[in-house]
Design a protein around this motif. Structure first.
Motif, PDB file in Angstrom:
ATOM      1  N   UNK A 135       0.497  -1.201  -0.565  1.00 36.54           N
ATOM      2  CA  UNK A 135       0.227  -0.223   0.234  1.00 36.54           C
ATOM      3  C   UNK A 135       0.761   1.522  -0.020  1.00 36.54           C
ATOM      4  N   UNK A 136       2.781   0.945   0.004  1.00 37.22           N
ATOM      5  CA  UNK A 136       3.352   2.287  -0.133  1.00 37.22           C
ATOM      6  C   UNK A 136       2.923   3.342  -1.459  1.00 37.22           C
ATOM      7  N   UNK A 137       2.489   4.237  -1.822  1.00 35.35           N
ATOM      8  CA  UNK A 137       2.370   5.585  -2.894  1.00 35.35           C
ATOM      9  C   UNK A 137       3.277   4.874  -4.142  1.00 35.35           C
ATOM     10  N   UNK A 138       4.850   4.350  -3.274  1.00 37.16           N
ATOM     11  CA  UNK A 138       5.605   3.759  -4.776  1.00 37.16           C
ATOM     12  C   UNK A 138       5.075   2.177  -5.686  1.00 37.16           C
ATOM     13  N   UNK A 139       4.755   1.612  -4.215  1.00 34.42           N
ATOM     14  CA  UNK A 139       4.224   0.337  -5.216  1.00 34.42           C
ATOM     15  C   UNK A 139       2.273   0.222  -5.812  1.00 34.42           C
ATOM     16  N   UNK A 140       1.745   1.075  -5.384  1.00 28.38           N
ATOM     17  CA  UNK A 140       0.608   1.401  -5.758  1.00 28.38           C
ATOM     18  C   UNK A 140       0.129   2.140  -7.522  1.00 28.38           C
ATOM     19  N   UNK A 141       1.281   2.843  -7.607  1.00 28.93           N
ATOM     20  CA  UNK A 141       1.690   3.365  -8.839  1.00 28.93           C
ATOM     21  C   UNK A 141       1.821   3.031  -9.075  1.00 28.93           C
ATOM     22  N   UNK A 142       1.448   1.945 -11.046  1.00 28.97           N
ATOM     23  CA  UNK A 142       2.468   0.707 -11.414  1.00 28.97           C
ATOM     24  C   UNK A 142       3.548   1.653 -12.319  1.00 28.97           C
ATOM     25  N   UNK A 143       3.447   3.189 -12.527  1.00 26.81           N
ATOM     26  CA  UNK A 143       4.574   3.448 -13.383  1.00 26.81           C
ATOM     27  C   UNK A 143       5.817   3.188 -12.183  1.00 26.81           C
ATOM     28  N   UNK A 144       5.847   4.334 -11.254  1.00 24.21           N
ATOM     29  CA  UNK A 144       6.601   3.809 -10.222  1.00 24.21           C
ATOM     30  C   UNK A 144       6.993   2.651  -9.455  1.00 24.21           C
TER      31      UNK A 144
END
Ligand code: NOJ
Length: 549
Positions: free
Chosen positions: A125-134
Protein backbone atom coordinates in the motif's frame (compact mmCIF):
# COMPACT_ATOMS: atom_id res chain seq x y z
CA UNK A 1 1.69 18.23 19.56
CA UNK A 2 3.21 19.42 22.80
CA UNK A 3 6.61 20.51 21.54
CA UNK A 4 8.29 21.77 18.43
CA UNK A 5 9.21 18.71 16.40
CA UNK A 6 12.23 20.46 15.00
CA UNK A 7 14.10 20.83 18.28
CA UNK A 8 14.80 17.38 19.65
CA UNK A 9 15.35 16.81 23.35
CA UNK A 10 18.96 16.21 24.43
CA UNK A 11 19.95 12.56 24.73
CA UNK A 12 21.08 11.33 28.15
CA UNK A 13 24.77 12.01 28.74
CA UNK A 14 27.11 9.25 29.84
CA UNK A 15 28.71 10.17 33.14
CA UNK A 16 32.38 10.35 34.12
CA UNK A 17 34.79 7.92 32.47
CA UNK A 18 32.10 6.58 30.14
CA UNK A 19 31.90 9.85 28.26
CA UNK A 20 33.00 9.50 24.69
CA UNK A 21 33.48 5.72 24.87
CA UNK A 22 30.30 4.91 23.02
CA UNK A 23 27.18 4.54 25.16
CA UNK A 24 26.09 1.54 23.14
CA UNK A 25 29.15 -0.66 23.70
CA UNK A 26 27.74 -2.22 26.86
CA UNK A 27 24.17 -0.90 26.83
CA UNK A 28 21.24 -3.01 27.99
CA UNK A 29 18.52 -2.35 25.42
CA UNK A 30 14.89 -3.26 26.05
CA UNK A 31 12.72 -4.21 23.09
CA UNK A 32 9.19 -2.83 23.21
CA UNK A 33 6.79 -4.64 20.88
CA UNK A 34 4.46 -1.65 20.81
CA UNK A 35 1.26 -3.53 19.99
CA UNK A 36 1.61 -5.68 23.13
CA UNK A 37 3.26 -3.41 25.70
CA UNK A 38 0.56 -1.11 27.08
CA UNK A 39 -2.73 0.18 25.68
CA UNK A 40 -3.78 3.72 26.63
CA UNK A 41 -7.07 4.01 24.73
CA UNK A 42 -8.86 0.73 25.31
CA UNK A 43 -8.85 -0.68 21.77
CA UNK A 44 -6.93 -3.72 22.97
CA UNK A 45 -3.80 -2.74 21.04
CA UNK A 46 -0.74 -1.22 22.68
CA UNK A 47 0.18 2.31 21.61
CA UNK A 48 2.81 5.01 21.97
CA UNK A 49 1.03 6.80 24.82
CA UNK A 50 0.85 3.49 26.62
CA UNK A 51 4.61 3.10 26.18
CA UNK A 52 5.27 6.63 27.43
CA UNK A 53 3.14 6.12 30.53
CA UNK A 54 5.01 2.94 31.37
CA UNK A 55 8.53 4.29 30.86
CA UNK A 56 9.07 4.51 34.63
CA UNK A 57 8.90 0.70 34.68
CA UNK A 58 11.87 0.61 32.32
CA UNK A 59 13.71 3.23 34.32
CA UNK A 60 13.16 1.17 37.52
CA UNK A 61 14.24 -1.95 35.69
CA UNK A 62 17.55 -0.25 34.97
CA UNK A 63 17.90 -0.49 31.18
CA UNK A 64 19.80 2.08 29.13
CA UNK A 65 17.69 2.28 25.99
CA UNK A 66 14.39 1.25 24.47
CA UNK A 67 13.98 -0.19 20.98
CA UNK A 68 10.48 0.33 19.57
CA UNK A 69 9.21 -2.07 16.90
CA UNK A 70 7.60 -0.35 13.86
CA UNK A 71 4.72 2.00 14.68
CA UNK A 72 4.51 3.63 11.24
CA UNK A 73 1.45 3.83 9.00
CA UNK A 74 0.87 0.26 7.87
CA UNK A 75 -1.89 -2.15 6.90
CA UNK A 76 -0.34 -4.48 9.53
CA UNK A 77 0.04 -7.46 7.22
CA UNK A 78 3.21 -8.34 9.19
CA UNK A 79 2.87 -6.59 12.54
CA UNK A 80 3.92 -3.23 11.04
CA UNK A 81 6.97 -4.55 9.15
CA UNK A 82 4.95 -3.60 6.06
CA UNK A 83 5.29 0.18 6.06
CA UNK A 84 3.07 2.41 3.92
CA UNK A 85 4.45 5.73 5.19
CA UNK A 86 7.78 5.86 7.04
CA UNK A 87 7.16 9.38 8.32
CA UNK A 88 3.70 8.85 9.82
CA UNK A 89 2.52 7.07 12.94
CA UNK A 90 -0.24 4.53 12.36
CA UNK A 91 -3.48 5.73 14.00
CA UNK A 92 -3.56 2.39 15.82
CA UNK A 93 -0.49 3.52 17.75
CA UNK A 94 -1.12 7.28 18.01
CA UNK A 95 0.29 10.36 16.34
CA UNK A 96 3.63 11.93 15.55
CA UNK A 97 3.10 14.13 18.59
CA UNK A 98 2.87 10.96 20.71
CA UNK A 99 6.17 9.77 19.25
CA UNK A 100 7.73 13.14 20.04
CA UNK A 101 6.37 13.04 23.62
CA UNK A 102 7.65 9.52 24.09
CA UNK A 103 11.17 10.42 22.97
CA UNK A 104 11.25 13.52 25.18
CA UNK A 105 9.95 11.64 28.22
CA UNK A 106 12.45 8.84 27.68
CA UNK A 107 15.32 11.33 27.45
CA UNK A 108 14.14 13.11 30.59
CA UNK A 109 14.27 9.74 32.38
CA UNK A 110 17.77 9.03 31.06
CA UNK A 111 16.64 6.43 28.50
CA UNK A 112 17.67 6.42 24.85
CA UNK A 113 15.28 5.51 22.04
CA UNK A 114 15.97 3.28 19.04
CA UNK A 115 13.43 3.02 16.21
CA UNK A 116 13.02 0.28 13.62
CA UNK A 117 13.71 1.00 9.93
CA UNK A 118 12.45 -1.44 7.30
CA UNK A 119 14.46 -0.89 4.10
CA UNK A 120 14.27 -4.27 2.34
CA UNK A 121 10.60 -3.96 1.50
CA UNK A 122 7.61 -1.66 1.90
CA UNK A 123 3.92 -2.37 2.19
CA UNK A 124 2.08 -3.04 -1.06
CA UNK A 125 0.00 0.00 0.00
CA UNK A 126 3.05 2.29 -0.15
CA UNK A 127 2.43 5.05 -2.74
CA UNK A 128 5.44 3.87 -4.73
CA UNK A 129 3.88 0.44 -5.16
CA UNK A 130 0.29 1.49 -5.77
CA UNK A 131 1.44 3.59 -8.74
CA UNK A 132 2.16 1.01 -11.50
CA UNK A 133 4.75 3.22 -13.24
CA UNK A 134 6.71 3.99 -10.08
CA UNK A 135 6.39 0.43 -8.87
CA UNK A 136 8.18 -0.88 -11.95
CA UNK A 137 11.06 1.52 -11.33
CA UNK A 138 11.53 0.96 -7.62
CA UNK A 139 10.68 -2.69 -6.92
CA UNK A 140 11.96 -5.97 -8.31
CA UNK A 141 9.69 -6.88 -11.23
CA UNK A 142 10.57 -9.63 -13.72
CA UNK A 143 8.76 -11.50 -16.50
CA UNK A 144 7.71 -15.04 -15.63
CA UNK A 145 9.10 -18.25 -17.06
CA UNK A 146 7.12 -20.82 -19.05
CA UNK A 147 5.55 -20.41 -22.45
CA UNK A 148 3.11 -17.75 -21.28
CA UNK A 149 5.13 -16.35 -18.36
CA UNK A 150 2.97 -18.37 -16.02
CA UNK A 151 5.88 -19.58 -13.84
CA UNK A 152 7.79 -17.49 -11.26
CA UNK A 153 11.04 -15.90 -12.53
CA UNK A 154 13.18 -18.10 -10.27
CA UNK A 155 12.94 -20.71 -7.51
CA UNK A 156 13.28 -18.44 -4.47
CA UNK A 157 10.89 -19.08 -1.62
CA UNK A 158 9.34 -16.58 0.77
CA UNK A 159 10.58 -16.74 4.35
CA UNK A 160 6.90 -17.06 5.29
CA UNK A 161 6.32 -20.00 2.93
CA UNK A 162 5.38 -20.37 -0.74
CA UNK A 163 7.09 -18.74 -3.71
CA UNK A 164 8.86 -15.40 -3.21
CA UNK A 165 7.06 -14.06 -6.29
CA UNK A 166 3.53 -12.91 -6.95
CA UNK A 167 2.09 -12.28 -10.41
CA UNK A 168 0.27 -9.02 -11.00
CA UNK A 169 -2.88 -8.78 -13.08
CA UNK A 170 -0.67 -7.20 -15.74
CA UNK A 171 1.12 -10.51 -16.05
CA UNK A 172 4.58 -9.77 -14.64
CA UNK A 173 5.91 -10.88 -11.27
CA UNK A 174 7.27 -8.99 -8.26
CA UNK A 175 9.65 -10.26 -5.62
CA UNK A 176 8.73 -10.46 -1.94
CA UNK A 177 11.14 -12.29 0.34
CA UNK A 178 8.43 -12.07 3.01
CA UNK A 179 4.63 -11.78 2.55
CA UNK A 180 3.11 -10.78 -0.84
CA UNK A 181 2.04 -7.56 0.93
CA UNK A 182 5.77 -6.76 1.41
CA UNK A 183 7.31 -6.16 -2.06
CA UNK A 184 11.12 -5.94 -2.10
CA UNK A 185 12.59 -2.59 -3.06
CA UNK A 186 15.13 -2.39 -5.87
CA UNK A 187 18.27 -1.04 -4.18
CA UNK A 188 19.94 -0.52 -7.54
CA UNK A 189 17.79 2.59 -7.92
CA UNK A 190 19.26 5.85 -6.60
CA UNK A 191 15.79 7.12 -5.58
CA UNK A 192 15.57 4.29 -3.07
CA UNK A 193 18.89 5.28 -1.49
CA UNK A 194 17.85 8.94 -1.38
CA UNK A 195 14.50 8.18 0.17
CA UNK A 196 15.96 6.10 3.01
CA UNK A 197 18.61 8.70 3.78
CA UNK A 198 15.77 11.24 4.05
CA UNK A 199 13.78 8.91 6.31
CA UNK A 200 16.77 8.49 8.64
CA UNK A 201 17.17 12.30 8.77
CA UNK A 202 13.48 12.71 9.56
CA UNK A 203 13.76 10.53 12.67
CA UNK A 204 17.13 12.01 13.62
CA UNK A 205 15.41 15.40 13.66
CA UNK A 206 12.80 13.96 15.99
CA UNK A 207 15.56 13.02 18.44
CA UNK A 208 16.04 9.26 18.16
CA UNK A 209 19.28 7.68 19.36
CA UNK A 210 19.45 4.72 17.04
CA UNK A 211 18.02 2.68 14.19
CA UNK A 212 17.44 -1.04 14.20
CA UNK A 213 17.82 -2.03 10.55
CA UNK A 214 15.35 -4.76 9.58
CA UNK A 215 16.69 -7.47 7.23
CA UNK A 216 19.99 -5.57 6.98
CA UNK A 217 21.43 -8.50 5.02
CA UNK A 218 18.74 -8.59 2.35
CA UNK A 219 18.63 -5.39 0.32
CA UNK A 220 21.09 -6.45 -2.39
CA UNK A 221 20.34 -9.44 -4.63
CA UNK A 222 22.85 -11.37 -6.74
CA UNK A 223 23.03 -10.13 -10.36
CA UNK A 224 20.67 -12.06 -12.62
CA UNK A 225 18.68 -13.37 -9.62
CA UNK A 226 20.00 -16.94 -10.08
CA UNK A 227 18.10 -20.06 -9.04
CA UNK A 228 19.22 -21.76 -5.84
CA UNK A 229 18.53 -25.27 -7.08
CA UNK A 230 15.50 -27.38 -6.53
CA UNK A 231 14.54 -27.69 -2.89
CA UNK A 232 17.89 -26.48 -1.58
CA UNK A 233 16.82 -23.19 0.01
CA UNK A 234 15.52 -24.62 3.27
CA UNK A 235 18.73 -26.60 3.73
CA UNK A 236 21.12 -23.80 2.83
CA UNK A 237 19.48 -20.86 4.57
CA UNK A 238 21.52 -19.72 7.52
CA UNK A 239 24.52 -21.84 6.56
CA UNK A 240 25.69 -20.09 3.42
CA UNK A 241 25.44 -16.90 1.44
CA UNK A 242 22.32 -17.00 -0.73
CA UNK A 243 21.56 -14.90 -3.81
CA UNK A 244 19.21 -12.77 -1.69
CA UNK A 245 20.83 -12.82 1.77
CA UNK A 246 24.23 -11.58 2.93
CA UNK A 247 25.42 -10.44 -0.50
CA UNK A 248 28.63 -8.41 -0.22
CA UNK A 249 26.90 -5.44 -1.85
CA UNK A 250 24.83 -4.64 1.26
CA UNK A 251 27.91 -3.33 3.05
CA UNK A 252 28.14 -0.30 0.77
CA UNK A 253 24.66 0.74 1.94
CA UNK A 254 25.62 0.39 5.60
CA UNK A 255 28.76 2.46 5.04
CA UNK A 256 26.66 5.27 3.57
CA UNK A 257 24.35 5.20 6.57
CA UNK A 258 27.29 5.19 8.99
CA UNK A 259 28.60 8.32 7.30
CA UNK A 260 25.17 9.88 7.66
CA UNK A 261 25.01 9.04 11.40
CA UNK A 262 28.58 10.17 12.03
CA UNK A 263 27.87 13.37 10.12
CA UNK A 264 24.98 14.06 12.47
CA UNK A 265 27.27 13.79 15.49
CA UNK A 266 30.03 15.82 13.87
CA UNK A 267 27.48 18.56 13.23
CA UNK A 268 26.93 18.76 16.99
CA UNK A 269 24.17 16.14 17.29
CA UNK A 270 23.87 13.00 19.36
CA UNK A 271 25.78 9.75 18.93
CA UNK A 272 23.19 7.76 17.02
CA UNK A 273 23.71 4.06 16.35
CA UNK A 274 22.76 1.59 13.66
CA UNK A 275 21.94 -1.99 14.69
CA UNK A 276 21.84 -4.68 12.03
CA UNK A 277 19.23 -7.38 12.10
CA UNK A 278 21.38 -9.54 9.88
CA UNK A 279 21.48 -13.28 9.50
CA UNK A 280 24.88 -14.36 8.25
CA UNK A 281 26.14 -17.92 7.81
CA UNK A 282 28.95 -17.47 10.34
CA UNK A 283 30.01 -15.25 13.24
CA UNK A 284 32.84 -13.98 11.03
CA UNK A 285 30.51 -12.87 8.24
CA UNK A 286 28.18 -11.27 10.79
CA UNK A 287 31.12 -9.28 12.16
CA UNK A 288 31.55 -7.66 8.73
CA UNK A 289 28.41 -5.62 9.47
CA UNK A 290 30.14 -3.98 12.45
CA UNK A 291 33.45 -3.05 10.87
CA UNK A 292 34.52 0.42 12.03
CA UNK A 293 32.93 2.17 9.05
CA UNK A 294 29.68 0.18 9.10
CA UNK A 295 26.96 -0.27 11.72
CA UNK A 296 27.64 -0.06 15.45
CA UNK A 297 26.02 -3.33 16.45
CA UNK A 298 24.58 -6.46 14.87
CA UNK A 299 22.25 -8.79 16.71
CA UNK A 300 24.10 -11.91 17.64
CA UNK A 301 21.46 -14.64 17.49
CA UNK A 302 23.71 -17.55 18.44
CA UNK A 303 22.07 -18.07 21.84
CA UNK A 304 18.75 -18.67 20.10
CA UNK A 305 19.88 -21.99 18.73
CA UNK A 306 22.19 -23.03 21.57
CA UNK A 307 21.08 -25.90 23.80
CA UNK A 308 21.23 -25.58 27.59
CA UNK A 309 24.63 -27.22 27.84
CA UNK A 310 27.86 -25.82 29.32
CA UNK A 311 30.10 -26.70 26.37
CA UNK A 312 27.63 -25.41 23.80
CA UNK A 313 27.14 -22.13 25.66
CA UNK A 314 30.86 -21.66 26.07
CA UNK A 315 31.35 -22.32 22.37
CA UNK A 316 28.77 -19.70 21.45
CA UNK A 317 30.31 -17.14 23.79
CA UNK A 318 33.85 -17.75 22.55
CA UNK A 319 32.97 -17.63 18.87
CA UNK A 320 30.80 -14.52 19.28
CA UNK A 321 33.52 -12.64 21.13
CA UNK A 322 36.31 -13.73 18.81
CA UNK A 323 34.48 -12.66 15.67
CA UNK A 324 33.68 -9.15 16.86
CA UNK A 325 37.03 -8.56 18.59
CA UNK A 326 38.61 -9.19 15.18
CA UNK A 327 36.86 -6.07 13.83
CA UNK A 328 37.14 -4.01 17.05
CA UNK A 329 33.42 -4.07 17.88
CA UNK A 330 31.61 -5.24 21.02
CA UNK A 331 29.27 -8.19 20.62
CA UNK A 332 25.57 -8.28 21.45
CA UNK A 333 23.51 -10.93 23.22
CA UNK A 334 19.89 -11.91 22.62
CA UNK A 335 17.87 -14.60 24.39
CA UNK A 336 14.38 -13.62 23.24
CA UNK A 337 12.66 -11.32 20.76
CA UNK A 338 9.34 -10.93 18.95
CA UNK A 339 10.23 -13.55 16.33
CA UNK A 340 11.25 -16.51 18.48
CA UNK A 341 9.92 -18.78 21.22
CA UNK A 342 10.40 -17.08 24.59
CA UNK A 343 13.47 -18.44 26.32
CA UNK A 344 11.58 -19.60 29.41
CA UNK A 345 9.86 -22.14 27.16
CA UNK A 346 12.67 -22.68 24.67
CA UNK A 347 15.23 -23.60 27.31
CA UNK A 348 12.80 -25.82 29.22
CA UNK A 349 11.66 -23.82 32.23
CA UNK A 350 11.98 -20.67 34.29
CA UNK A 351 14.97 -21.86 36.33
CA UNK A 352 17.09 -22.16 33.18
CA UNK A 353 15.74 -18.92 31.75
CA UNK A 354 16.72 -17.01 34.90
CA UNK A 355 20.15 -18.60 34.86
CA UNK A 356 20.64 -17.88 31.15
CA UNK A 357 19.75 -14.23 31.71
CA UNK A 358 22.24 -13.85 34.55
CA UNK A 359 24.90 -15.46 32.38
CA UNK A 360 24.10 -13.08 29.49
CA UNK A 361 24.22 -10.02 31.73
CA UNK A 362 27.60 -11.09 33.10
CA UNK A 363 29.19 -11.08 29.64
CA UNK A 364 31.02 -8.22 27.95
CA UNK A 365 29.01 -6.46 25.26
CA UNK A 366 25.52 -5.12 24.85
CA UNK A 367 22.45 -7.16 25.88
CA UNK A 368 18.98 -7.01 24.35
CA UNK A 369 15.97 -7.82 26.54
CA UNK A 370 12.54 -8.56 25.08
CA UNK A 371 9.51 -7.18 26.90
CA UNK A 372 8.06 -9.64 29.38
CA UNK A 373 11.21 -11.69 29.82
CA UNK A 374 11.79 -9.69 33.02
CA UNK A 375 8.53 -11.27 34.22
CA UNK A 376 9.61 -14.77 33.20
CA UNK A 377 6.70 -14.99 30.75
CA UNK A 378 6.49 -18.32 28.93
CA UNK A 379 5.53 -18.73 25.28
CA UNK A 380 1.74 -19.01 24.92
CA UNK A 381 1.39 -22.28 23.08
CA UNK A 382 -2.38 -22.74 22.86
CA UNK A 383 -3.58 -19.74 20.86
CA UNK A 384 -6.58 -20.73 18.72
CA UNK A 385 -6.19 -20.33 14.95
CA UNK A 386 -8.87 -17.63 14.78
CA UNK A 387 -6.83 -15.16 16.87
CA UNK A 388 -3.50 -15.71 15.13
CA UNK A 389 -2.04 -12.87 13.10
CA UNK A 390 1.44 -14.07 12.10
CA UNK A 391 1.47 -14.17 8.27
CA UNK A 392 3.71 -17.23 8.45
CA UNK A 393 0.88 -19.10 10.17
CA UNK A 394 -1.41 -18.50 7.21
CA UNK A 395 1.25 -19.33 4.64
CA UNK A 396 1.89 -22.55 6.51
CA UNK A 397 5.55 -22.10 7.32
CA UNK A 398 7.02 -22.20 10.81
CA UNK A 399 9.70 -19.59 11.37
CA UNK A 400 12.43 -22.01 12.40
CA UNK A 401 15.61 -21.55 10.43
CA UNK A 402 14.39 -18.88 8.06
CA UNK A 403 17.66 -17.10 8.42
CA UNK A 404 15.85 -13.78 8.44
CA UNK A 405 13.57 -13.47 11.35
CA UNK A 406 13.89 -16.46 13.60
CA UNK A 407 15.89 -19.45 14.63
CA UNK A 408 13.83 -20.73 17.43
CA UNK A 409 15.15 -24.23 17.85
CA UNK A 410 11.58 -25.30 18.38
CA UNK A 411 9.65 -28.24 17.20
CA UNK A 412 7.69 -29.76 20.02
CA UNK A 413 5.52 -29.06 23.05
CA UNK A 414 3.45 -26.46 21.20
CA UNK A 415 6.54 -24.55 20.12
CA UNK A 416 5.30 -24.36 16.59
CA UNK A 417 7.72 -21.70 15.43
CA UNK A 418 4.95 -19.18 14.75
CA UNK A 419 5.29 -15.82 16.36
CA UNK A 420 2.02 -14.88 18.04
CA UNK A 421 2.86 -16.92 21.15
CA UNK A 422 5.66 -14.53 22.17
CA UNK A 423 3.58 -11.43 21.37
CA UNK A 424 0.77 -11.84 23.90
CA UNK A 425 0.16 -8.50 25.71
CA UNK A 426 1.97 -7.95 29.00
CA UNK A 427 0.34 -8.39 32.41
CA UNK A 428 0.82 -5.28 34.54
CA UNK A 429 -1.52 -5.74 37.50
CA UNK A 430 -4.68 -7.42 38.76
CA UNK A 431 -5.94 -10.98 38.82
CA UNK A 432 -7.96 -11.05 35.61
CA UNK A 433 -7.25 -10.33 31.91
CA UNK A 434 -6.26 -7.89 30.56
CA UNK A 435 -4.18 -7.52 33.75
CA UNK A 436 -3.84 -3.74 33.49
CA UNK A 437 -2.66 -3.90 29.85
CA UNK A 438 -5.30 -1.26 29.10
CA UNK A 439 -8.86 -0.18 29.77
CA UNK A 440 -10.24 -2.55 27.10
CA UNK A 441 -9.27 -6.11 26.24
CA UNK A 442 -6.13 -7.41 24.59
CA UNK A 443 -5.65 -8.24 20.91
CA UNK A 444 -4.42 -11.74 21.79
CA UNK A 445 -5.94 -13.63 24.74
CA UNK A 446 -3.74 -13.77 27.85
CA UNK A 447 -3.48 -16.98 29.89
CA UNK A 448 -5.74 -17.29 32.94
CA UNK A 449 -2.82 -17.59 35.36
CA UNK A 450 -0.84 -14.49 34.32
CA UNK A 451 -2.03 -12.43 37.31
CA UNK A 452 0.75 -13.98 39.39
CA UNK A 453 3.29 -12.92 36.76
CA UNK A 454 2.23 -9.26 36.58
CA UNK A 455 4.61 -6.40 37.30
CA UNK A 456 2.55 -5.49 40.39
CA UNK A 457 2.55 -9.08 41.70
CA UNK A 458 6.32 -9.44 41.32
CA UNK A 459 7.39 -6.02 42.57
CA UNK A 460 8.96 -6.25 46.01
CA UNK A 461 9.07 -10.06 46.04
CA UNK A 462 12.79 -10.85 46.35
CA UNK A 463 12.32 -14.28 44.78
CA UNK A 464 10.57 -12.88 41.69
CA UNK A 465 12.09 -12.80 38.23
CA UNK A 466 11.39 -9.07 38.00
CA UNK A 467 13.46 -8.38 41.12
CA UNK A 468 16.21 -10.66 39.79
CA UNK A 469 16.43 -8.56 36.62
CA UNK A 470 16.37 -5.34 38.62
CA UNK A 471 19.13 -6.63 40.91
CA UNK A 472 21.28 -7.81 38.01
CA UNK A 473 20.97 -4.53 36.11
CA UNK A 474 21.78 -2.54 39.23
CA UNK A 475 24.91 -4.63 39.83
CA UNK A 476 25.87 -4.32 36.18
CA UNK A 477 25.90 -0.56 36.62
CA UNK A 478 27.75 -0.74 39.94
CA UNK A 479 30.51 -3.15 38.93
CA UNK A 480 32.92 -1.12 36.83
CA UNK A 481 34.04 -2.86 33.67
CA UNK A 482 31.39 -5.56 33.68
CA UNK A 483 29.98 -4.48 30.34
CA UNK A 484 33.21 -3.92 28.47
CA UNK A 485 36.14 -5.29 30.49
CA UNK A 486 38.26 -8.44 30.63
CA UNK A 487 36.82 -11.93 30.73
CA UNK A 488 38.50 -15.26 31.56
CA UNK A 489 37.16 -18.81 31.87
CA UNK A 490 38.06 -20.54 35.14
CA UNK A 491 38.38 -24.28 35.76
CA UNK A 492 35.00 -25.78 36.72
CA UNK A 493 33.39 -29.21 37.20
CA UNK A 494 31.69 -30.84 34.23
CA UNK A 495 28.43 -29.13 33.29
CA UNK A 496 29.49 -25.95 35.11
CA UNK A 497 30.78 -22.70 33.60
CA UNK A 498 32.86 -20.28 35.64
CA UNK A 499 33.75 -16.97 34.09
CA UNK A 500 35.78 -14.25 35.79
CA UNK A 501 34.86 -10.63 35.11
CA UNK A 502 36.14 -7.45 36.74
CA UNK A 503 35.20 -7.76 40.43
CA UNK A 504 33.08 -10.87 40.06
CA UNK A 505 32.90 -14.55 39.20
CA UNK A 506 29.83 -15.93 37.43
CA UNK A 507 29.09 -19.64 37.87
CA UNK A 508 26.47 -21.51 35.86
CA UNK A 509 25.36 -25.05 36.63
CA UNK A 510 23.65 -26.40 33.51
CA UNK A 511 22.92 -29.82 35.04
CA UNK A 512 19.72 -30.60 36.97
CA UNK A 513 21.53 -31.70 40.19
CA UNK A 514 23.48 -29.79 42.86
CA UNK A 515 27.23 -29.29 42.37
CA UNK A 516 29.59 -28.45 45.22
CA UNK A 517 32.44 -26.00 44.53
CA UNK A 518 35.02 -24.21 46.68
CA UNK A 519 33.48 -20.97 47.95
CA UNK A 520 34.51 -18.35 45.37
CA UNK A 521 33.71 -15.25 47.46
CA UNK A 522 30.79 -13.29 48.76
CA UNK A 523 27.41 -14.02 47.19
CA UNK A 524 26.19 -11.11 45.06
CA UNK A 525 23.15 -12.45 43.26
CA UNK A 526 21.71 -15.86 42.43
CA UNK A 527 19.00 -17.15 40.14
CA UNK A 528 18.09 -19.83 42.75
CA UNK A 529 18.70 -20.23 46.51
CA UNK A 530 22.37 -21.11 47.15
CA UNK A 531 23.79 -22.82 50.21
CA UNK A 532 27.16 -21.20 50.92
CA UNK A 533 29.16 -21.45 54.12
CA UNK A 534 32.60 -22.35 55.42
CA UNK A 535 34.81 -23.11 52.47
CA UNK A 536 32.28 -24.46 49.97
CA UNK A 537 29.12 -23.57 48.15
CA UNK A 538 26.45 -25.73 46.56
CA UNK A 539 25.27 -24.58 43.15
CA UNK A 540 21.69 -25.73 42.62
CA UNK A 541 20.79 -27.39 39.32
CA UNK A 542 20.00 -25.02 36.43
CA UNK A 543 21.27 -21.95 38.22
CA UNK A 544 23.61 -19.01 37.82
CA UNK A 545 25.35 -17.22 40.67
CA UNK A 546 27.36 -14.01 40.75
CA UNK A 547 30.12 -13.89 43.38
CA UNK A 548 32.15 -10.87 44.47
CA UNK A 549 35.86 -11.64 44.13
C1 NOJ B 1 12.46 -9.29 10.83
C2 NOJ B 1 11.42 -8.84 11.82
O1 NOJ B 1 11.95 -8.98 13.11
C3 NOJ B 1 10.20 -9.71 11.58
O2 NOJ B 1 9.25 -9.55 12.59
C4 NOJ B 1 9.64 -9.41 10.22
O3 NOJ B 1 8.58 -10.29 9.94
C5 NOJ B 1 10.72 -9.58 9.14
N1 NOJ B 1 11.97 -9.01 9.48
C6 NOJ B 1 10.26 -8.94 7.84
O4 NOJ B 1 10.27 -7.55 7.94
Amino acid sequence: MTQELTSPSPAPQAAGPDRGRGWWRDAVIYQVYVRSFSDSDGDGIGDLRGVRERLPHLKDLGVDAVWLTPFYASPQADGGYDVADYRAVDPLFGTLADADDLIRTAHALGLRVIVDIVPNHTSDRHPWFTDPELARQRYVFRPGKGTRGELPPNDWESVFGGPAWTRTDRGDWYLHLFAPEQPDLDWERPEVHEEFAAILRFWLDLGVDGFRIDVAHGMVKAPGLPDIGHGAQARLIGSQVLPFFDQDGVHAIHRTWRRLLDGHREAGGREVIGVAEAWAPSAERLALYVRPDELHQAFNFQFLSAPWDADALRGVIDSSLAATVAVGAPTTWVLSNHDVVRHTTRLGGLARARAATLLMLALPGSAYLYQGEELGLPEVTDLPAEVRQDPAFFRGNGQGGDGASAADGSGDGGQDGFRDGCRVPLPWSGALPPYGFGPGGSWLPQPADWGRLSVAAQTGDPSSTLELYRGALELRRRLPGLGDGEMAWQPAPEGVLAVRRPGMLCTVNTRPGDVEIPLPGELLLASAPVAAGGTSAVLPGDSCVWWAI
